[in-house]
Design an enzyme around this catalytic site. Sequence first.
Site, PDB file in Angstrom:
ATOM      1  CB  SER A  74      12.666  22.706 -15.386  1.00  0.00           C
ATOM      2  OG  SER A  74      11.916  23.890 -15.459  1.00  0.00           O
ATOM      3  CG  HIS A 109      -1.661  -1.257   1.447  1.00  0.00           C
ATOM      4  ND1 HIS A 109      -2.894  -1.548   0.907  1.00  0.00           N
ATOM      5  CD2 HIS A 109      -1.289  -2.356   2.152  1.00  0.00           C
ATOM      6  CE1 HIS A 109      -3.258  -2.775   1.284  1.00  0.00           C
ATOM      7  NE2 HIS A 109      -2.302  -3.283   2.039  1.00  0.00           N
ATOM      8  CD  GLU A 144       8.323  12.347 -15.538  1.00  0.00           C
ATOM      9  OE1 GLU A 144       7.374  13.011 -15.103  1.00  0.00           O
ATOM     10  OE2 GLU A 144       9.379  12.869 -15.941  1.00  0.00           O
ATOM     11  CE  LYS A 180      11.242  19.554 -11.567  1.00  0.00           C
ATOM     12  NZ  LYS A 180       9.820  19.826 -11.641  1.00  0.00           N
TER      13      LYS A 180
END
Length: 462
Positions: A282, A161, A295, A288
């Site tokens: 970024s 979980h 992804e 970043k």
Amino acid sequence: MTKQSDSRMWGGRFTEQTDAFVEAFTASVEFDQRLAMVDIQGSQAHAKMLNKIGVLTEEELTSIEKGLSSIKNEVESGRFEWSVQLEDVHMNIEARLTQLIGVAGKKLHTGRSRNDQIATDIRLYLRDEIKVCQQFIRQFQHGLLDLASKHADTIMPGFTHLQVAQPITFGHHLLAWFEMLERDFGRLAGCAKRMNILPLGSAALAGTSYPLDRQYTADLLDFSAPSRNSLDAVSDRDFAIEFCADAAICMTHLSRMSEEMVIWSSAQFNFIVLPDRYCTGSSIMPQKKNPDVPELVRGKSGRVFGHLMSLLTLMKSQTLAYNKDNQEDKEPLFDTLDTLQGSLRAFADMVPNLQVKKGSMYKAAKQGFATATDLADYLVNKGLPFRDSHEVVGIAVAYAIDKGKDLSECSLKELKTFHDSIEQDVFEVLTLEGSVNLRNITGGTAPEQVRFQIEQCRKLIS
Ligand code: ARG
């Protein structure tokens, strides 16, 4: 009334030209030219067989072989001129052959139809491409084993979980990924084996009146046997569906790994650092470093699931035998191949090169009472029924939460207030090392076990 000869290969019975839009709309050459090499391979075998049964003379065969080999060169060097008027890869190549060698080229299509030709081509093509997928899987698995062997003792929290559950070793986690890939490999092998039958000789749908030696063609093309039923052979696309299903499952695995890597590489977790070459920055936030490749692979899983659905829908209402619908099988299939191979290729290099932040993993495992189950098992060993010990440990955890410390940080005196059978030796199970070492059972997370499993896995894929 006689008619002028028609440039279309099937134009004999037609009285008007095809509408230009319809011509482009029905053509597949733009995407099926990818099958050129296997189409030529299939034609070479067919021609040899036609010669063996006396349909083609020795000279005709030689000139067909020469013609096909120059077409091969033209395609490979990008000089081949593909024509939409000639509709598909088969007719483009055949027309060029006739242009190059004359009348012998027109004899190649004896006892053959584009229906059994395309069914053969896709099988030949997919068969090779599946091997490429499998090579990437193996490469990825080898990398996982190398990384796992460096981290057989590296402790991290195991989750259920997404809540800290029990301490595990990072090597053990990587071996779980190995298992997923091993099933993917096996599924692809099964798919390749089932589809390895030869449709050629089925002709349009009913077989052919020429005494083709189908076994000979099958042997030349390395198929395990000629197909038993011509109607099925020209219309079956199960193998394409099966491949997309296998690819979809594999992409699910890669997507799950991606999700974990995205989470692990976040500042909050800081378990891993992805190689810079697999990330981007970024344009506005200078700090970043985005986990783009995981992804993107997670995102790309969607198109593969979609292609599987396309193929299932494509086939579900088709009557026997071949229907033009089948032309729609190629783009989903090709895109599935490209997506799967690209994703596997990226992961096979990226994952083994992860930088592992052992310290953060260890710290995270210390939080969240990962060894509570060990305390419960300890009490069971001291004679308590498991349900009672579960209750006792629950109370101890509530106490520790209140005090803001881990169970291993409580004193013996404090622990004894929960049950007086708790002794000094409890600290051996409350430590993370003690906890993982105890799980020395087949398939368990103990470092010794992980090392053993790595050896087993190495044998499996060597
Ligand atoms: N381009 C067709 C396909 O991809 C080849 C077979 C065409 N056969 C036919 N009878 N129109 O399926």
